[in-house]
Design a protein around this motif. Structure first.
Motif, PDB file in Angstrom:
ATOM      1  N   ARG A  51       0.846  -1.197   0.000  1.00 18.69           N
ATOM      2  CA  ARG A  51       0.000   0.000   0.000  1.00 18.69           C
ATOM      3  C   ARG A  51       0.881   1.245   0.000  1.00 18.69           C
ATOM      4  O   ARG A  51       0.654   2.191  -0.771  1.00 18.69           O
ATOM      5  CB  ARG A  51      -0.898   0.006   1.238  1.00 18.69           C
ATOM      6  CG  ARG A  51      -2.035  -0.986   1.212  1.00 18.69           C
ATOM      7  CD  ARG A  51      -2.667  -1.130   2.577  1.00 18.69           C
ATOM      8  NE  ARG A  51      -3.942  -1.835   2.537  1.00 18.69           N
ATOM      9  CZ  ARG A  51      -4.470  -2.442   3.581  1.00 18.69           C
ATOM     10  NH1 ARG A  51      -3.833  -2.442   4.762  1.00 18.69           N
ATOM     11  NH2 ARG A  51      -5.641  -3.048   3.477  1.00 18.69           N
TER      12      ARG A  51
ATOM     13  N   GLU B 263      -9.870  -2.101  -2.424  1.00 15.76           N
ATOM     14  CA  GLU B 263      -9.875  -2.200  -0.952  1.00 15.76           C
ATOM     15  C   GLU B 263     -11.318  -2.311  -0.450  1.00 15.76           C
ATOM     16  O   GLU B 263     -11.638  -3.173   0.361  1.00 15.76           O
ATOM     17  CB  GLU B 263      -9.211  -0.970  -0.317  1.00 15.76           C
ATOM     18  CG  GLU B 263      -7.725  -0.871  -0.536  1.00 15.76           C
ATOM     19  CD  GLU B 263      -6.886  -1.613   0.486  1.00 15.76           C
ATOM     20  OE1 GLU B 263      -7.450  -2.254   1.400  1.00 15.76           O
ATOM     21  OE2 GLU B 263      -5.649  -1.558   0.367  1.00 15.76           O
ATOM     22  N   ARG B 264     -12.182  -1.418  -0.936  1.00 18.02           N
ATOM     23  CA  ARG B 264     -13.582  -1.413  -0.522  1.00 18.02           C
ATOM     24  C   ARG B 264     -14.263  -2.728  -0.893  1.00 18.02           C
ATOM     25  O   ARG B 264     -14.973  -3.324  -0.088  1.00 18.02           O
ATOM     26  CB  ARG B 264     -14.324  -0.241  -1.175  1.00 18.02           C
ATOM     27  CG  ARG B 264     -15.823  -0.264  -0.907  1.00 18.02           C
ATOM     28  CD  ARG B 264     -16.520   0.911  -1.519  1.00 18.02           C
ATOM     29  NE  ARG B 264     -16.294   2.064  -0.659  1.00 18.02           N
ATOM     30  CZ  ARG B 264     -17.154   3.058  -0.513  1.00 18.02           C
ATOM     31  NH1 ARG B 264     -18.284   3.075  -1.184  1.00 18.02           N
ATOM     32  NH2 ARG B 264     -16.882   4.061   0.282  1.00 18.02           N
TER      33      ARG B 264
ATOM     34  N   PHE C 260     -12.412  -6.113   1.137  1.00  8.87           N
ATOM     35  CA  PHE C 260     -12.471  -6.139   2.599  1.00  8.87           C
ATOM     36  C   PHE C 260     -13.847  -5.755   3.146  1.00  8.87           C
ATOM     37  O   PHE C 260     -14.326  -6.386   4.087  1.00  8.87           O
ATOM     38  CB  PHE C 260     -11.405  -5.212   3.205  1.00  8.87           C
ATOM     39  CG  PHE C 260     -10.036  -5.811   3.192  1.00  8.87           C
ATOM     40  CD1 PHE C 260      -9.683  -6.817   4.076  1.00  8.87           C
ATOM     41  CD2 PHE C 260      -9.077  -5.364   2.293  1.00  8.87           C
ATOM     42  CE1 PHE C 260      -8.416  -7.376   4.071  1.00  8.87           C
ATOM     43  CE2 PHE C 260      -7.805  -5.910   2.281  1.00  8.87           C
ATOM     44  CZ  PHE C 260      -7.476  -6.923   3.176  1.00  8.87           C
TER      45      PHE C 260
ATOM     46  N   GLU D 199     -10.134   4.301   2.547  1.00  9.61           N
ATOM     47  CA  GLU D 199     -10.518   2.910   2.281  1.00  9.61           C
ATOM     48  C   GLU D 199      -9.534   1.927   2.908  1.00  9.61           C
ATOM     49  O   GLU D 199      -9.932   0.868   3.386  1.00  9.61           O
ATOM     50  CB  GLU D 199     -10.675   2.663   0.778  1.00  9.61           C
ATOM     51  CG  GLU D 199     -11.902   3.326   0.180  1.00  9.61           C
ATOM     52  CD  GLU D 199     -13.224   2.861   0.783  1.00  9.61           C
ATOM     53  OE1 GLU D 199     -13.338   1.689   1.216  1.00  9.61           O
ATOM     54  OE2 GLU D 199     -14.154   3.683   0.826  1.00  9.61           O
ATOM     55  N   ILE D 200      -8.258   2.273   2.927  1.00 10.30           N
ATOM     56  CA  ILE D 200      -7.265   1.432   3.604  1.00 10.30           C
ATOM     57  C   ILE D 200      -7.594   1.364   5.090  1.00 10.30           C
ATOM     58  O   ILE D 200      -7.617   0.283   5.691  1.00 10.30           O
ATOM     59  CB  ILE D 200      -5.833   1.958   3.364  1.00 10.30           C
ATOM     60  CG1 ILE D 200      -5.410   1.712   1.909  1.00 10.30           C
ATOM     61  CG2 ILE D 200      -4.840   1.326   4.343  1.00 10.30           C
ATOM     62  CD1 ILE D 200      -4.122   2.422   1.505  1.00 10.30           C
TER      63      ILE D 200
ATOM     64  N   ALA E 143     -10.687  -0.697   5.574  1.00 11.45           N
ATOM     65  CA  ALA E 143     -10.399  -2.117   5.325  1.00 11.45           C
ATOM     66  C   ALA E 143      -9.738  -2.735   6.550  1.00 11.45           C
ATOM     67  O   ALA E 143     -10.080  -3.850   6.955  1.00 11.45           O
ATOM     68  CB  ALA E 143      -9.506  -2.270   4.094  1.00 11.45           C
ATOM     69  N   ARG E 144      -8.793  -2.010   7.138  1.00  9.09           N
ATOM     70  CA  ARG E 144      -8.141  -2.509   8.363  1.00  9.09           C
ATOM     71  C   ARG E 144      -9.185  -2.742   9.461  1.00  9.09           C
ATOM     72  O   ARG E 144      -9.173  -3.770  10.134  1.00  9.09           O
ATOM     73  CB  ARG E 144      -7.107  -1.507   8.861  1.00  9.09           C
ATOM     74  CG  ARG E 144      -5.815  -1.545   8.148  1.00  9.09           C
ATOM     75  CD  ARG E 144      -4.768  -0.711   8.903  1.00  9.09           C
ATOM     76  NE  ARG E 144      -3.610  -0.545   8.083  1.00  9.09           N
ATOM     77  CZ  ARG E 144      -3.244   0.600   7.505  1.00  9.09           C
ATOM     78  NH1 ARG E 144      -3.960   1.688   7.673  1.00  9.09           N
ATOM     79  NH2 ARG E 144      -2.171   0.652   6.755  1.00  9.09           N
TER      80      ARG E 144
ATOM     81  N   TYR F 175      -6.305 -11.341   1.815  1.00  7.01           N
ATOM     82  CA  TYR F 175      -4.997 -10.732   2.081  1.00  7.01           C
ATOM     83  C   TYR F 175      -3.989 -11.101   0.988  1.00  7.01           C
ATOM     84  O   TYR F 175      -3.281 -10.230   0.460  1.00  7.01           O
ATOM     85  CB  TYR F 175      -4.444 -11.174   3.440  1.00  7.01           C
ATOM     86  CG  TYR F 175      -4.896 -10.315   4.590  1.00  7.01           C
ATOM     87  CD1 TYR F 175      -4.301  -9.087   4.858  1.00  7.01           C
ATOM     88  CD2 TYR F 175      -5.909 -10.750   5.438  1.00  7.01           C
ATOM     89  CE1 TYR F 175      -4.701  -8.307   5.921  1.00  7.01           C
ATOM     90  CE2 TYR F 175      -6.321  -9.972   6.508  1.00  7.01           C
ATOM     91  CZ  TYR F 175      -5.714  -8.755   6.751  1.00  7.01           C
ATOM     92  OH  TYR F 175      -6.117  -7.981   7.807  1.00  7.01           O
TER      93      TYR F 175
ATOM     94  N   MET G 105      -4.831  -9.345  -2.248  1.00  7.35           N
ATOM     95  CA  MET G 105      -4.531  -7.909  -2.206  1.00  7.35           C
ATOM     96  C   MET G 105      -3.029  -7.649  -2.319  1.00  7.35           C
ATOM     97  O   MET G 105      -2.605  -6.690  -2.967  1.00  7.35           O
ATOM     98  CB  MET G 105      -5.099  -7.293  -0.925  1.00  7.35           C
ATOM     99  CG  MET G 105      -6.616  -7.228  -0.907  1.00  7.35           C
ATOM    100  SD  MET G 105      -7.312  -6.174  -2.200  1.00  7.35           S
ATOM    101  CE  MET G 105      -6.716  -4.566  -1.663  1.00  7.35           C
TER     102      MET G 105
ATOM    103  N   TYR H  89      -1.661  -5.395  -5.391  1.00  6.33           N
ATOM    104  CA  TYR H  89      -0.778  -4.239  -5.229  1.00  6.33           C
ATOM    105  C   TYR H  89       0.580  -4.483  -5.890  1.00  6.33           C
ATOM    106  O   TYR H  89       1.111  -3.583  -6.550  1.00  6.33           O
ATOM    107  CB  TYR H  89      -0.561  -3.914  -3.747  1.00  6.33           C
ATOM    108  CG  TYR H  89      -1.561  -2.934  -3.180  1.00  6.33           C
ATOM    109  CD1 TYR H  89      -1.451  -1.568  -3.413  1.00  6.33           C
ATOM    110  CD2 TYR H  89      -2.604  -3.378  -2.382  1.00  6.33           C
ATOM    111  CE1 TYR H  89      -2.353  -0.665  -2.884  1.00  6.33           C
ATOM    112  CE2 TYR H  89      -3.525  -2.491  -1.832  1.00  6.33           C
ATOM    113  CZ  TYR H  89      -3.391  -1.138  -2.084  1.00  6.33           C
ATOM    114  OH  TYR H  89      -4.289  -0.246  -1.554  1.00  6.33           O
TER     115      TYR H  89
END
Length: 175
Positions: free
Chosen positions: A31, A69-70, A73, A114-115, A118-119, A148, A151, A155
């Motif tokens: 990220r 991300e949206r 997650f 969004e990150i 997501a977390r 995970y 993603m 990335y």
């Protein structure tokens, strides 16, 4: 004064840790790598395509990853009822297109939001938690662990694109 994408300090990925620590650490590393590729560039530079005939831009990658991300997650793994960030009804690549009037500063803020969301969506879930997802003529059961890993792969692939775009823009290279 001309707006520029903020500078960031990227943290190294973890070298030791349990599975969750490693997955989260590597995802955060990637990220931050995308944000690093954007750092210091103007909005116009972020909107500049790599090289014809490709229309791929750093801003398009930022918008795409915010929606990814949206999607993975929050909408899928957490089951949140949220709209997509872009209207895909007539353009399945809407996140990459129509950037002339796009607000680069807002797009970077959206990616960070969004990150963070997501977390939060993943925090209290086990890596073994699953959800169902239609895949063609079947339904797949997908785990948060898979999300995970996907993603990180997503990335990593797009960071390769970002590296080439950045080099084309101003000659900056690096990992």
């Amino acid at each position: 004064m001309t707006w520029r994408a903020p500078e960031i300090t990227r943290k190294n990925e973890p070298y030791v840790g349990d599975e969750r620590t490693m997955l989260e650490g590597w995802l955060d590393f990637h990220r931050q790598t995308l944000l690093l590729k954007c750092a210091g560039l103007t909005a116009e530079q972020l909107k500049t395509a790599s090289v014809e005939p490709s229309g791929l831009t750093l801003l398009g990658l930022v918008r795409h990853m915010a929606d990814v991300e949206r999607s993975w997650f929050r909408q899928r793994a957490a089951g949140e009822q949220l709209p997509d960030l872009y209207d895909y009804t007539t353009d399945r690549d809407a996140d990459f297109h129509d950037l002339a009037d796009a607000d680069a500063e807002a797009a970077l803020a959206t990616l960070q939001a969004e990150i963070d969301a997501a977390r939060t969506a993943a925090t209290d879930r086990s890596l073994e938690d699953t959800f169902e997802l239609p895949r063609g003529d079947r339904t797949a059961t997908i785990s948060l662990r898979w999300v995970y890993l996907h993603m990180i792969e997503e990335y990593a692939r797009h960071n390769g694109h970002a590296d080439l775009i950045r080099e084309r823009l101003d000659g900056v290279t690096g990992d």
